[in-house]
Write a protein that holds these residues in place. Structure first.
Motif, mmCIF file in Angstrom:
data_model
loop_
_atom_site.group_PDB
_atom_site.id
_atom_site.type_symbol
_atom_site.label_atom_id
_atom_site.label_comp_id
_atom_site.label_asym_id
_atom_site.label_seq_id
_atom_site.Cartn_x
_atom_site.Cartn_y
_atom_site.Cartn_z
ATOM 1 N N GLY A 23 0.814 -1.206 0.000
ATOM 2 C CA GLY A 23 0.000 0.000 0.000
ATOM 3 C C GLY A 23 0.854 1.265 0.000
ATOM 4 N N MET A 24 0.503 2.202 -0.861
ATOM 5 C CA MET A 24 1.341 3.402 -1.045
ATOM 6 C C MET A 24 0.752 4.673 -0.459
ATOM 7 N N TYR A 60 -2.258 10.077 -3.521
ATOM 8 C CA TYR A 60 -1.284 9.626 -2.520
ATOM 9 C C TYR A 60 0.072 10.283 -2.788
ATOM 10 N N THR A 157 -13.626 1.639 -5.043
ATOM 11 C CA THR A 157 -13.193 1.615 -3.649
ATOM 12 C C THR A 157 -14.226 2.319 -2.790
ATOM 13 N N THR A 208 -6.309 -3.773 7.580
ATOM 14 C CA THR A 208 -6.339 -5.150 8.074
ATOM 15 C C THR A 208 -5.395 -5.351 9.253
ATOM 16 N N CYS A 210 -4.589 -2.537 10.992
ATOM 17 C CA CYS A 210 -4.896 -1.319 11.762
ATOM 18 C C CYS A 210 -3.688 -0.390 11.903
ATOM 19 N N ALA A 269 0.465 -9.691 13.493
ATOM 20 C CA ALA A 269 0.072 -9.106 12.192
ATOM 21 C C ALA A 269 -0.194 -10.217 11.177
ATOM 22 N N GLY A 288 0.216 -1.404 4.223
ATOM 23 C CA GLY A 288 0.908 -0.149 3.945
ATOM 24 C C GLY A 288 2.417 -0.288 4.089
ATOM 25 N N SER A 294 10.401 2.177 7.147
ATOM 26 C CA SER A 294 10.298 0.942 7.932
ATOM 27 C C SER A 294 9.943 -0.174 6.967
HETATM 28 N N1 LIG Z 1 -9.349 2.997 -0.326
HETATM 29 C C1 LIG Z 1 -9.144 3.663 0.787
HETATM 30 O O1 LIG Z 1 -9.948 4.528 1.179
HETATM 31 C C2 LIG Z 1 -7.944 3.351 1.618
HETATM 32 C C3 LIG Z 1 -7.845 3.859 2.930
HETATM 33 C C4 LIG Z 1 -6.719 3.508 3.674
HETATM 34 C C5 LIG Z 1 -5.744 2.718 3.112
HETATM 35 N N2 LIG Z 1 -5.853 2.264 1.820
HETATM 36 C C6 LIG Z 1 -4.811 1.412 1.201
HETATM 37 O O2 LIG Z 1 -4.369 0.467 2.146
HETATM 38 C C7 LIG Z 1 -2.966 0.635 2.379
HETATM 39 C C8 LIG Z 1 -2.659 0.264 3.795
HETATM 40 O O3 LIG Z 1 -2.921 1.378 4.621
HETATM 41 P P1 LIG Z 1 -3.538 1.272 6.061
HETATM 42 O O4 LIG Z 1 -3.775 2.655 6.505
HETATM 43 O O5 LIG Z 1 -4.677 0.335 6.023
HETATM 44 O O6 LIG Z 1 -2.351 0.700 6.928
HETATM 45 P P2 LIG Z 1 -2.010 -0.774 7.417
HETATM 46 O O7 LIG Z 1 -1.654 -1.610 6.266
HETATM 47 O O8 LIG Z 1 -3.097 -1.259 8.329
HETATM 48 O O9 LIG Z 1 -0.744 -0.458 8.314
HETATM 49 C C9 LIG Z 1 0.493 -0.198 7.743
HETATM 50 C C10 LIG Z 1 1.529 -0.124 8.846
HETATM 51 O O10 LIG Z 1 1.502 -1.333 9.593
HETATM 52 C C11 LIG Z 1 2.792 -1.621 10.078
HETATM 53 N N3 LIG Z 1 3.126 -3.006 9.675
HETATM 54 C C12 LIG Z 1 3.125 -3.555 8.440
HETATM 55 N N4 LIG Z 1 3.456 -4.851 8.489
HETATM 56 C C13 LIG Z 1 3.688 -5.138 9.794
HETATM 57 C C14 LIG Z 1 4.066 -6.298 10.502
HETATM 58 N N5 LIG Z 1 4.267 -7.459 9.869
HETATM 59 N N6 LIG Z 1 4.229 -6.206 11.844
HETATM 60 C C15 LIG Z 1 4.036 -5.053 12.514
HETATM 61 N N7 LIG Z 1 3.658 -3.910 11.897
HETATM 62 C C16 LIG Z 1 3.482 -3.954 10.557
HETATM 63 C C17 LIG Z 1 3.748 -0.639 9.481
HETATM 64 O O11 LIG Z 1 3.997 0.353 10.483
HETATM 65 P P3 LIG Z 1 5.433 1.049 10.649
HETATM 66 O O12 LIG Z 1 5.711 1.638 9.322
HETATM 67 O O13 LIG Z 1 5.178 2.053 11.723
HETATM 68 O O14 LIG Z 1 6.393 -0.051 11.053
HETATM 69 C C18 LIG Z 1 2.961 -0.041 8.332
HETATM 70 O O15 LIG Z 1 3.324 1.280 8.058
HETATM 71 C C19 LIG Z 1 -2.676 2.063 1.981
HETATM 72 O O16 LIG Z 1 -1.335 2.279 1.643
HETATM 73 C C20 LIG Z 1 -3.577 2.208 0.784
HETATM 74 O O17 LIG Z 1 -2.972 1.602 -0.340
HETATM 75 C C21 LIG Z 1 -6.943 2.569 1.090
#
Ligand SMILES: NC(=O)c1ccc[n+]([C@@H]2O[C@H](COP(=O)([O-])OP(=O)(O)OC[C@H]3O[C@@H](n4cnc5c(N)ncnc54)[C@H](OP(=O)(O)O)[C@@H]3O)[C@@H](O)[C@H]2O)c1
Length: 339
Positions: A23-24, A60, A157, A208, A210, A269, A288, A294
């Motif tokens: 995720g970017m 983004y 989305t 997923t 959080c 995770a 993400g 990181s």
């Molecule tokens: N369509 C929409 O409205 C929407 C909204 C939100 C997100 N998204 C998409 O979903 C992607 C993900 O974003 P999200 O906000 O949902 O975040 P997320 O994937 O729930 O969390 C990402 C963060 O989780 C941590 N992480 C990742 N793998 C891990 C592991 N194995 N163990 C421990 N921590 C881990 C990292 O934190 P650290 O970097 O601090 O280590 C990373 O920055 C976005 O980039 C985007 O592409 C879409």
């Protein structure tokens, strides 16, 4: 590192993807400062580990430009054929209002230019306001652009089930919907999954893990407050946890997840991602990636190394049953963007 075959999904006849997508949103600026060249160097690491599929959006920050630059550097260093190894799924998030073919095409052309592609692998359309029916025109024009070759597949989305149905009934072929789906936010289970199954639509899930809250980093820790939540993602999902049942119940969930994780020799995770990947119609989980800041490549690869059993799922579901019903509080998928 080589991911096993089970990490792959033949999403469409022409797109074979990794079921953990990179995720970017995390390069947008709201999650810490990103250095472009370091970020692009790290994109090679993801690719070489088997994480070949990227999720991004027009808004983004530099994400689409990063894909463009990554593709250039891939060709320079590995030859043109290497381009077929990556898949890049973008979004268009326009302001509601009248949609003309010219306006839609101009915006699709911007993504094509920035990403340095002839055709977008997947266009995931977002719409802010259902009362404004112009979303149907936008999708109709995008379907024309698909026929003309500028878009390979049309997706959405944050659309709820009702509007996904309207779009499907209008004859527009949608291959996926990207929604929030996690052990905290289980709203897609209410009606979205069933509708998608009936219409051969995949779900790509975000939130997923959080924002990292579903990990050992927060197990047994006091409740984080404002300034502890250093990324937009952490803030977003902490709010979700508050609505769901609060920090104490979340700690109960983390403790159960840790026991299950220990049993399988993986991380919290990993368990959180595996649970959602196993849900019907889920094509992939987006995790993400704070590129160059990181990295969890090695840990996230373990998602494909184990299976959850019924006992694991029963224990997780027992915690979920104690939570509030987010469908009642917020509404269907995506409704949090339209209040
Ligand atoms: N369509 C929409 O409205 C929407 C909204 C939100 C997100 N998204 C998409 O979903 C992607 C993900 O974003 P999200 O906000 O949902 O975040 P997320 O994937 O729930 O969390 C990402 C963060 O989780 C941590 N992480 C990742 N793998 C891990 C592991 N194995 N163990 C421990 N921590 C881990 C990292 O934190 P650290 O970097 O601090 O280590 C990373 O920055 C976005 O980039 C985007 O592409 C879409």
């Amino acid at each position: 590192m080589n991911l096993p075959a089970a990490s792959r999904l033949q999403f469409t006849p022409d797109l074979n993807i990794c079921r953990i997508l990179n995720g970017m949103w995390q390069v947008s600026g709201a999650h810490g400062r990103i250095n472009s060249q370091v970020a692009i160097d790290s994109m090679f690491k993801y690719l070489d580990a088997g994480f070949t599929t990227w999720d991004l959006a027009d808004h983004y920050g530099p994400a689409e430009d990063f894909i463009g630059e990554f593709r250039c550097q891939l060709v320079d260093t590995r030859g043109k054929d290497a381009l077929s190894q990556i898949q890049a799924f973008t979004k268009w998030v326009p302001r509601p209002g009248k949609m003309t073919k010219k306006f839609v095409e101009e915006n699709i052309d911007i993504s094509l230019r920035r990403m340095n592609v002839q055709s977008l692998d997947l266009m995931q359309f977002h719409w802010w306001e259902y009362r404004d029916k112009n979303y149907l025109d936008a999708l109709k024009y995008m379907a024309e652009l698909q026929t003309e070759g500028k878009i390979k597949h049309l997706a959405l989305t944050n659309f709820d089930t009702e509007h996904l149905k309207i779009i499907t009934e209008a004859g527009i072929k949608i291959v996926s919907n990207q929604v929030q789906f996690s052990l905290v936010d289980r709203r897609p289970e209410v009606q979205m999954i069933e509708f998608c199954q009936q219409h051969d639509i995949k779900l790509f899930t975000y939130g997923t893990i959080c924002g990292g809250l579903l990990s050992e980093n927060y197990l047994g820790k006091p409740e984080p407050r404002g300034f502890d939540l250093t990324t937009a993602s952490l803030k977003k999902y902490k709010n979700m946890i508050d609505a769901w049942g609060g920090w104490r119940l979340f700690q109960e969930l983390l403790a159960i997840l840790k026991e299950i994780a220990n049993k399988h020799g993986v991380s919290i995770a990993n368990v959180a991602a595996r649970y959602i990947l196993d849900k019907p119609t889920v094509g992939g989980v987006i995790v993400g990636a704070r590129l160059g800041v990181s990295e969890h490549i090695e840990d996230n690869a373990k998602v494909f190394s184990f299976s959850l059993d019924d006992g694991d799922r029963d224990r997780i579901n027992a915690v979920s049953r104690q939570s509030r019903d987010l469908y009642q509080i917020i509404g269907d998928c995506g409704d949090e963007y339209r209040r």
